[in-house]
Design a protein around this motif. Structure first.
Motif, short mmCIF file in Angstrom:
data_model
loop_
_atom_site.label_atom_id
_atom_site.label_comp_id
_atom_site.label_asym_id
_atom_site.label_seq_id
_atom_site.Cartn_x
_atom_site.Cartn_y
_atom_site.Cartn_z
N UNK A 211 0.94 -1.16 -0.05
CA UNK A 211 -0.32 0.06 -0.13
C UNK A 211 1.48 1.19 0.17
N UNK A 212 1.35 2.59 -0.92
CA UNK A 212 1.98 3.26 -1.66
C UNK A 212 1.08 4.16 -0.93
N UNK A 213 1.97 5.07 -0.27
CA UNK A 213 1.64 6.15 -0.10
C UNK A 213 1.37 7.30 -1.37
N UNK A 214 0.67 8.00 -1.57
CA UNK A 214 1.16 9.16 -2.23
C UNK A 214 0.13 10.78 -1.59
N UNK A 261 6.55 10.80 -2.15
CA UNK A 261 4.65 11.18 -1.55
C UNK A 261 5.28 11.90 -0.16
N UNK A 262 6.13 12.94 -0.67
CA UNK A 262 6.49 14.03 0.45
C UNK A 262 4.90 15.05 0.27
N UNK A 263 4.86 15.90 1.33
CA UNK A 263 3.46 15.69 2.18
C UNK A 263 2.84 14.60 2.21
N UNK A 264 2.52 13.72 3.16
CA UNK A 264 1.31 12.88 2.82
C UNK A 264 -0.28 13.98 3.29
N UNK A 265 0.25 14.61 4.07
CA UNK A 265 -1.04 15.75 4.39
C UNK A 265 -0.98 17.08 4.79
N UNK A 266 -1.14 18.35 3.98
CA UNK A 266 -1.50 19.22 4.62
C UNK A 266 -2.83 20.52 4.75
#
Ligand SMILES: Nc1ncnc2c1ncn2[C@@H]1O[C@H](COP(=O)(O)OP(=O)(O)OP(=O)(O)O)[C@@H](O)[C@H]1O
Length: 309
Positions: A211-214, A261-266
């Motif tokens: 499961x790959x972050x993006x 995948x930088x940043x996961x959350x903004x």
């Protein structure tokens, strides 16, 4: 015949407006009856969210999650989950905890039948000598065995394991990995095992899917097939070139996705709308006629942009 489980273009996020974060996107997965699948990902990528979609505890925002070709509309006994934290009832013995599942699924069983049924699954996880004990008298590994027995005793068609061994020490973990793999070899119940440990994934499963972050949410990557013969003797398997190759591929895929995948959350956060009172200032009013707090929005609107990975 449709696959036992099929996910098509599913997406899931949480929150609204500026608080919204997309967790999973464009998920596609097809699982055949009897498959042993492991889904591996970093902490926080959405593994539990994915398991909850399959369990029917969450609904996708778009796309579909189907069992035997029909949309999953909620939880059901045909999908049993084992969580990381055992979730046993502390005042019930091992046998009684397992009986809970049997009672709900097979209310028609006689006293002898349920005792036999529960004993079979307790034996399967090697807990017969501890069947009269309470959870507090058991080690972490034994408690997790009870959870596995309880879930299997309900005869699910899909066994969902959400990082079941994460709370255990490495040796107990290894023993339980082997035991669960052995149980699967005997009963061939379809298994979806969520983990964050590459060795665990490759040792237990036949299909390992990262499961790959993006930036727009995590998605499932290309599957790695594990064709190692069973039963897998870990001492022997861990040193083979085949295993080392598979692990290198898997770890490289996961590391590559993390880098991209930088940043996961903004998120935009609004500061609280009330100005703190200066308690150092001398007050010239009593507690009963204090003025209403001053609101930031009356003065200015403040916004803070944070980025976190
Ligand atoms: N009900 C919810 N409401 C809001 N956000 C949620 C909810 N459930 C999960 N999330 C968010 O979704 C993201 C993924 O969470 P999830 O628990 O699925 O990840 P995970 O890969 O299982 O993590 P871990 O391995 O640490 O358990 C996290 O940012 C989490 O805060």
């Amino acid at each position: 015949m449709p696959p036992i489980l099929e996910i098509n273009s599913a997406a899931k996020g949480f929150g609204r407006g500026r608080d919204r974060s997309e967790v999973l996107r464009e998920l596609n997965l097809s699982v055949e009856e009897g498959d042993f699948v492991s889904i591996i990902g970093y902490s926080g990528t959405g593994k539990s969210t994915l398991i909850n979609l399959i369990a029917g505890l969450l609904k996708p925002d778009s796309g579909s999650v189907k069992m035997d070709g029909a949309e999953i509309k909620g939880p059901g006994p045909e999908r049993g989950i084992v969580f990381q934290n055992y979730s046993l009832l502390p005042w019930l013995t091992v046998t009684e905890n397992v009986r809970l599942a049997v009672d709900q699924i097979y209310p028609q069983l006689s006293e002898n039948e349920w005792a036999e049924h529960a004993a079979r699954y307790i034996d399967m996880v090697k807990l017969t000598p501890a069947s009269g004990k309470l959870p507090r008298e058991l080690s972490g590994g034994m408690r997790q065995r009870v959870s596995v027995a309880r879930t299997l005793a309900a005869n699910p068609r899909i066994l969902l394991l959400d990082e079941p061994l994460s709370a255990l020490d490495a040796l107990t973990r290894a023993t339980l990995q082997d035991e669960i793999a052995d149980i699967w070899q005997q009963n061939r119940t379809t298994v979806i095992w969520i983990t964050n440990d590459p060795d665990e994934a490759l040792l237990v499963a036949d299909r390992v899917i990262p499961l790959l972050p993006g930036r727009e949410g995590a998605t499932l990557g290309d599957e790695i097939r594990v064709d190692l013969a069973r039963p897998r003797d870990r001492k022997q398997v861990l040193t083979t070139p085949e295993f080392k190759d598979l692990k290198l591929r898997l770890v490289n895929t996961l590391l590559g996705a993390k880098k991209d995948s930088t940043p996961l959350l903004t998120k935009k956060l609004s500061a609280p709308d009330i100005l703190p009172e200066d308690l150092g200032k001398k007050r010239d009013f009593s507690i009963f006629d204090r003025p209403a707090p001053r609101r930031r929005s009356q003065l200015q609107r403040e916004e803070l942009q944070i980025e976190a990975s």
